[in-house]
Design a protein around this motif. Structure first.
Motif, mmCIF file in Angstrom:
data_model
loop_
_atom_site.group_PDB
_atom_site.id
_atom_site.type_symbol
_atom_site.label_atom_id
_atom_site.label_comp_id
_atom_site.label_asym_id
_atom_site.label_seq_id
_atom_site.Cartn_x
_atom_site.Cartn_y
_atom_site.Cartn_z
ATOM 1 N N LEU A 86 0.830 -1.213 0.000
ATOM 2 C CA LEU A 86 0.000 0.000 0.000
ATOM 3 C C LEU A 86 0.866 1.265 0.000
ATOM 4 C CD1 LEU A 86 -2.862 -1.143 2.376
ATOM 5 C CD2 LEU A 86 -3.142 -0.385 0.005
ATOM 6 N N VAL A 87 1.997 1.236 0.694
ATOM 7 C CA VAL A 87 2.921 2.375 0.668
ATOM 8 C C VAL A 87 3.472 2.550 -0.745
ATOM 9 C CG1 VAL A 87 5.177 3.233 1.464
ATOM 10 C CG2 VAL A 87 3.562 2.225 3.113
ATOM 11 N N PHE A 88 3.917 1.452 -1.357
ATOM 12 C CA PHE A 88 4.459 1.510 -2.715
ATOM 13 C C PHE A 88 3.402 2.037 -3.688
ATOM 14 C CE2 PHE A 88 5.208 -0.312 -6.914
ATOM 15 C CZ PHE A 88 6.522 0.088 -7.150
ATOM 16 N N ARG A 89 2.199 1.517 -3.567
ATOM 17 C CA ARG A 89 1.110 1.928 -4.457
ATOM 18 C C ARG A 89 0.784 3.400 -4.280
ATOM 19 N NH1 ARG A 89 -3.645 2.549 -6.088
ATOM 20 N NH2 ARG A 89 -4.507 1.307 -7.752
ATOM 21 N N ARG A 90 0.749 3.849 -3.021
ATOM 22 C CA ARG A 90 0.471 5.269 -2.741
ATOM 23 C C ARG A 90 1.470 6.168 -3.466
ATOM 24 N NH1 ARG A 90 2.471 6.476 2.754
ATOM 25 N NH2 ARG A 90 4.376 6.614 1.544
ATOM 26 N N ASP A 91 2.729 5.755 -3.476
ATOM 27 C CA ASP A 91 3.791 6.584 -4.056
ATOM 28 C C ASP A 91 3.914 6.448 -5.570
ATOM 29 O OD1 ASP A 91 4.330 7.398 -1.472
ATOM 30 O OD2 ASP A 91 6.034 6.030 -1.216
ATOM 31 N N ASN A 92 3.276 5.427 -6.176
ATOM 32 C CA ASN A 92 3.507 5.161 -7.597
ATOM 33 C C ASN A 92 2.264 5.051 -8.465
ATOM 34 O OD1 ASN A 92 6.558 4.642 -7.806
ATOM 35 N ND2 ASN A 92 5.945 3.502 -5.985
ATOM 36 N N ALA A 93 1.071 5.073 -7.881
ATOM 37 C CA ALA A 93 -0.155 4.882 -8.661
ATOM 38 C C ALA A 93 -0.847 6.211 -8.930
ATOM 39 C CB ALA A 93 -1.110 3.943 -7.930
ATOM 40 N N SER A 94 -1.661 6.233 -9.962
ATOM 41 C CA SER A 94 -2.391 7.447 -10.315
ATOM 42 C C SER A 94 -3.756 7.534 -9.630
ATOM 43 C CB SER A 94 -2.570 7.526 -11.831
ATOM 44 O OG SER A 94 -3.259 6.392 -12.290
ATOM 45 N N THR A 95 -4.291 6.408 -9.175
ATOM 46 C CA THR A 95 -5.590 6.386 -8.507
ATOM 47 C C THR A 95 -5.389 6.036 -7.037
ATOM 48 O OG1 THR A 95 -6.640 5.621 -10.540
ATOM 49 C CG2 THR A 95 -7.890 5.343 -8.516
ATOM 50 N N PRO A 96 -5.980 6.804 -6.120
ATOM 51 C CA PRO A 96 -5.813 6.503 -4.696
ATOM 52 C C PRO A 96 -6.363 5.129 -4.333
ATOM 53 C CG PRO A 96 -6.870 8.640 -5.022
ATOM 54 C CD PRO A 96 -6.811 7.976 -6.356
ATOM 55 N N CYS A 97 -5.640 4.427 -3.463
ATOM 56 C CA CYS A 97 -6.092 3.131 -2.960
ATOM 57 C C CYS A 97 -6.301 3.251 -1.456
ATOM 58 C CB CYS A 97 -5.074 2.038 -3.265
ATOM 59 S SG CYS A 97 -5.665 0.394 -2.832
ATOM 60 N N VAL A 98 -7.488 2.922 -1.023
ATOM 61 C CA VAL A 98 -7.890 3.047 0.370
ATOM 62 C C VAL A 98 -7.933 1.661 0.993
ATOM 63 C CG1 VAL A 98 -9.694 3.916 1.902
ATOM 64 C CG2 VAL A 98 -9.364 4.983 -0.334
ATOM 65 N N LEU A 99 -7.331 1.528 2.162
ATOM 66 C CA LEU A 99 -7.479 0.301 2.933
ATOM 67 C C LEU A 99 -8.845 0.347 3.598
ATOM 68 C CD1 LEU A 99 -6.370 -2.303 4.304
ATOM 69 C CD2 LEU A 99 -5.556 -0.795 6.137
ATOM 70 N N VAL A 100 -9.621 -0.723 3.453
ATOM 71 C CA VAL A 100 -10.913 -0.821 4.126
ATOM 72 C C VAL A 100 -10.859 -2.049 5.028
ATOM 73 C CG1 VAL A 100 -13.393 -1.176 3.860
ATOM 74 C CG2 VAL A 100 -12.168 0.314 2.271
ATOM 75 N N LEU A 101 -11.043 -1.811 6.316
ATOM 76 C CA LEU A 101 -11.041 -2.887 7.304
ATOM 77 C C LEU A 101 -12.467 -3.208 7.698
ATOM 78 C CD1 LEU A 101 -9.635 -4.804 9.306
ATOM 79 C CD2 LEU A 101 -9.563 -2.862 10.922
ATOM 80 N N CYS A 102 -12.875 -4.424 7.415
ATOM 81 C CA CYS A 102 -14.197 -4.908 7.821
ATOM 82 C C CYS A 102 -14.028 -5.592 9.173
ATOM 83 C CB CYS A 102 -14.753 -5.881 6.783
ATOM 84 S SG CYS A 102 -16.416 -6.464 7.160
ATOM 85 N N CYS A 103 -14.529 -4.953 10.213
ATOM 86 C CA CYS A 103 -14.430 -5.470 11.578
ATOM 87 C C CYS A 103 -15.617 -6.386 11.840
ATOM 88 C CB CYS A 103 -14.422 -4.323 12.578
ATOM 89 S SG CYS A 103 -12.998 -3.239 12.416
ATOM 90 N N LEU A 104 -15.333 -7.657 11.956
ATOM 91 C CA LEU A 104 -16.377 -8.641 12.218
ATOM 92 C C LEU A 104 -16.376 -9.010 13.698
ATOM 93 C CD1 LEU A 104 -15.702 -10.940 9.143
ATOM 94 C CD2 LEU A 104 -17.647 -9.414 9.452
#
Length: 169
Positions: A86-104
């Motif tokens: 996710l760090v690598f993607r944040r620094d190199n991608a053109s579209t934002p990627c959000v971590l979504v945590l589903c708390c069960l």
């Protein structure tokens, strides 16, 4: 019977897809998982027909019973490799990627309730943008997600606007 982890993933995918659809955007499941599970796509009308205007956000989904709340945060130990991707993607991608945590909930039999009047999926999902450096840890990286970052139709609309200067409203 499916493994528990697969059931968790499928429930989270359904939960987040429903929230995306309710926000007025279109969820799109990614067939091959390279760190993105769902896309949020913007659909508009052109000459009385619907047209796909592209990806607004991308989501990496995690579902777990192994989370806790402490004060105003949700605490979760994310796999170190997933964090670093996710760090690598944040620094190199053109579209934002959000971590979504589903708390069960801890008890599997309370994850889902179905009756004639409603479908209830417990507990909820939180969103988080990874903002640190890569971790040198080999197993996991503890993250703290503000409890105000509850994934809702409104929060998806706000996220889409904030990442593109309001151009999608």
């Amino acid at each position: 019977m499916l493994p528990t982890q697969t059931i968790e993933e499928l429930i989270s995918m359904s939960y987040v897809s429903a929230v995306i659809a309710s926000s007025g955007f279109a969820p799109n499941t990614i067939a091959k998982d390279y760190g993105v599970d769902l896309e949020v796509r913007r659909i508009e009308t052109f000459n009385s027909k619907r047209i796909d205007l592209g990806v607004v956000l991308e989501f990496q989904l995690k579902a777990s019973i192994n989370w806790e709340t402490k004060d105003d945060h949700v605490i979760f130990d994310l796999e170190a490799d997933a964090y670093n991707r996710l760090v690598f993607r944040r620094d190199n991608a053109s579209t934002p990627c959000v971590l979504v945590l589903c708390c069960l909930p801890k008890e599997e039999n309370s994850w889902l309730h179905v009756c004639e009047d409603e479908l209830v999926i417990k507990k909820c999902c939180y969103y988080h943008f990874i903002d640190g450096k890569e971790t040198g840890n080999s197993s996991s990286k503890r993250i703290k997600i503000p409890r105000t970052q509850l994934l809702t139709p409104l929060s998806i609309q706000e996220l889409s606007k904030s990442n593109y200067g309001g151009a999608l409203s």
